[in-house]
Design a protein around this motif. Structure first.
Motif, PDB file in Angstrom:
ATOM      1  N   VAL A 184       1.028  -1.659   0.388  1.00 26.42           N
ATOM      2  CA  VAL A 184       0.352   0.042   0.225  1.00 26.42           C
ATOM      3  C   VAL A 184       0.930   1.164  -0.098  1.00 26.42           C
ATOM      4  N   TYR A 240      -0.134   5.063   1.556  1.00 30.69           N
ATOM      5  CA  TYR A 240      -0.906   6.004   1.591  1.00 30.69           C
ATOM      6  C   TYR A 240      -0.378   7.263   2.576  1.00 30.69           C
ATOM      7  N   TYR A 299      -6.744   1.356  10.302  1.00 36.35           N
ATOM      8  CA  TYR A 299      -5.970   0.776   8.668  1.00 36.35           C
ATOM      9  C   TYR A 299      -5.843  -0.873   8.694  1.00 36.35           C
ATOM     10  N   VAL A 319       3.200  -0.832   4.504  1.00 37.48           N
ATOM     11  CA  VAL A 319       2.717   0.398   4.213  1.00 37.48           C
ATOM     12  C   VAL A 319       3.765   0.794   3.953  1.00 37.48           C
ATOM     13  N   CYS A 371       4.550   5.076   4.062  1.00 37.77           N
ATOM     14  CA  CYS A 371       3.791   5.891   4.650  1.00 37.77           C
ATOM     15  C   CYS A 371       4.224   7.106   3.952  1.00 37.77           C
ATOM     16  N   THR A 393      -7.128   9.408  -6.145  1.00 43.04           N
ATOM     17  CA  THR A 393      -6.627   9.085  -4.819  1.00 43.04           C
ATOM     18  C   THR A 393      -5.902  10.263  -4.547  1.00 43.04           C
ATOM     19  N   PRO A 437      -5.482   5.149   0.356  1.00 44.67           N
ATOM     20  CA  PRO A 437      -4.389   4.058   0.731  1.00 44.67           C
ATOM     21  C   PRO A 437      -5.007   4.081  -0.904  1.00 44.67           C
ATOM     22  N   TRP A 446      -3.195   0.515  -3.542  1.00 45.54           N
ATOM     23  CA  TRP A 446      -2.389  -0.340  -3.423  1.00 45.54           C
ATOM     24  C   TRP A 446      -2.519  -1.769  -4.704  1.00 45.54           C
TER      25      TRP A 446
END
Length: 260
Positions: A4, A6, A21, A30, A32, A202, A252, A254
Motif C-alpha cells: 500500500v 498511503y 487500517y 505500507v 507512508c 487517490t 490508501p 494498493w
DNA sequence: ATGCCGAACTTCGTTCGA
C-alpha cells in the motif's frame, strides 16, 4: 502480498486511522508519506504493538516517509534519494521485504510553478529517473510506491477538471513528461494496468467540498518492475477511508502481488 | 485574485500542502 501507498498527512494526527487500517486490511507492506514528525516523536511503539516492523525517515514539521511491514523488519537498502548531498528533505526510503524491494516516495509538490520549488521538483524527478534505472538493471521485483505529485494525463480519468488544475505544478507538461520518461524505462503503472478506463482518484482536497463533489485526482502511484508486474494480481484505491472521520486527504492505494 | 481545510511550528498567527 498487499503493498500500500498511503500519504497520511501527519502520522500523529492520523495514528488512530492508520492503526484502524492496519487492523482491517492487514496489509503486508505500507509505504507512508507526509509523516510530519521528527524522529523523536514517531509512534514507534504503537506501530510495533500493531505487529509491524518499520523503517523510518522522519523530519520535523514536514515531509517524512516510512515503510511498515507486517510481522517482519524491513531490511534497509537506502535512506534518501542519491544525487544531491545538499538535499535534506526526507522524501525517499527503500527496503527489502520478503524478497521484494519496496520504496516509499514523497515527490516534491512543486507549487508555485516558476519558482525554486518547481525546479526542485523537476530535479528530484531526474534524480529518481537515474536511481530507478539502476533498480531495473538489478532485474529484481521492485515496487516504487508513493505520492508522486504528478497527474499523469489531462483526462477525467486522472483529474476532475483539467481547467481547474491547468496552472498547478501537478499537471505541468514538464512534470508529466518526466513521469512518462520514468514509466518508459519499463515500469508498470499498476492502477492503470488493472483499471484501463474510468477515474481512479487517490486525493481529494479538504477545501471547497472536494470529497463531496468527487473533485479528486490521481497522484499516488505504484510502479512495478517487470518481474513484479508479472506477479500483479490486482490494484485499487481503498477510497472509503477518505470519507471517514479525521481522514487524510489521500486514500490508501494498493497492489496485490502473487506469492512465489 | 483569493479563500475555501487541515496539520504543525514559527503557537492564538504563519507556513506549507495540492
Amino acid at each position: 502480498m498487499k503493498i500500500v501507498s498511503y500519504n497520511l498527512n501527519g502520522i500523529r494526527a492520523r495514528l488512530e486511522r492508520l492503526l484502524e487500517y492496519l487492523g482491517e486490511q492487514q496489509p503486508d507492506v505500507v509505504c507512508c508519506q507526509e509523516l510530519k514528525s521528527a524522529e523523536e516523536n514517531l509512534p514507534r511503539k504503537e506501530i510495533e504493538a500493531a505487529g509491524y516492523g518499520a523503517l523510518w525517515h522522519g523530519q520535523k514539521g514536514f515531509n517524512g516517509v516510512a515503510i511498515l511491514a507486517r510481522g517482519v523488519e524491513p531490511v534497509e537498502r537506502r535512506i534518501g534519494l542519491p544525487g544531491d548531498p545538499e538535499d535534506v528533505q526526507s522524501r525517499y526510503v527503500e527496503a527489502e521485504v520478503n524478497g521484494v524491494v519496496v520504496a516509499s516516495i514523497y515527490l516534491p509538490n512543486g507549487n508555485p510553478v516558476g519558482t525554486e520549488k518547481f525546479a526542485y521538483k523537476l530535479a528530484w524527478l531526474e534524480r529518481l529517473r537515474l536511481h530507478a534505472a539502476g533498480l531495473l538493471a538489478e532485474e529484481i521485483p521492485v515496487v516504487l510506491a508513493g505520492d508522486y505529485n504528478v497527474i499523469p494525463t489531462n483526462t477525467t480519468e486522472d483529474v476532475f477538471s483539467v481547467r481547474a488544475m491547468a496552472d498547478d505544478a501537478l499537471m505541468q507538461p514538464e512534470s508529466q513528461a518526466a513521469f512518462r520518461t520514468l514509466l518508459y524505462q519499463g515500469w508498470t503503472d499498476a492502477i492503470r494496468a488493472r483499471h484501463p478506463d474510468g477515474p481512479q482518484y487517490t486525493f481529494w482536497d479538504y477545501q471547497a467540498g472536494a470529497w463531496r463533489r468527487d473533485a479528486g485526482f490521481r497522484i499516488d502511484h505504484l510502479l512495478l518492475s517487470p518481474s513484479a508486474a508479472d506477479r500483479l494480481l490486482d490494484a485499487g484505491v481503498d477510497k472509503d477511508y477518505r470519507g471517514r472521520e479525521k481522514a487524510s486527504d489521500h486514500a490508501p492505494t494498493w497492489v496485490t502481488l502473487a506469492d512465489l
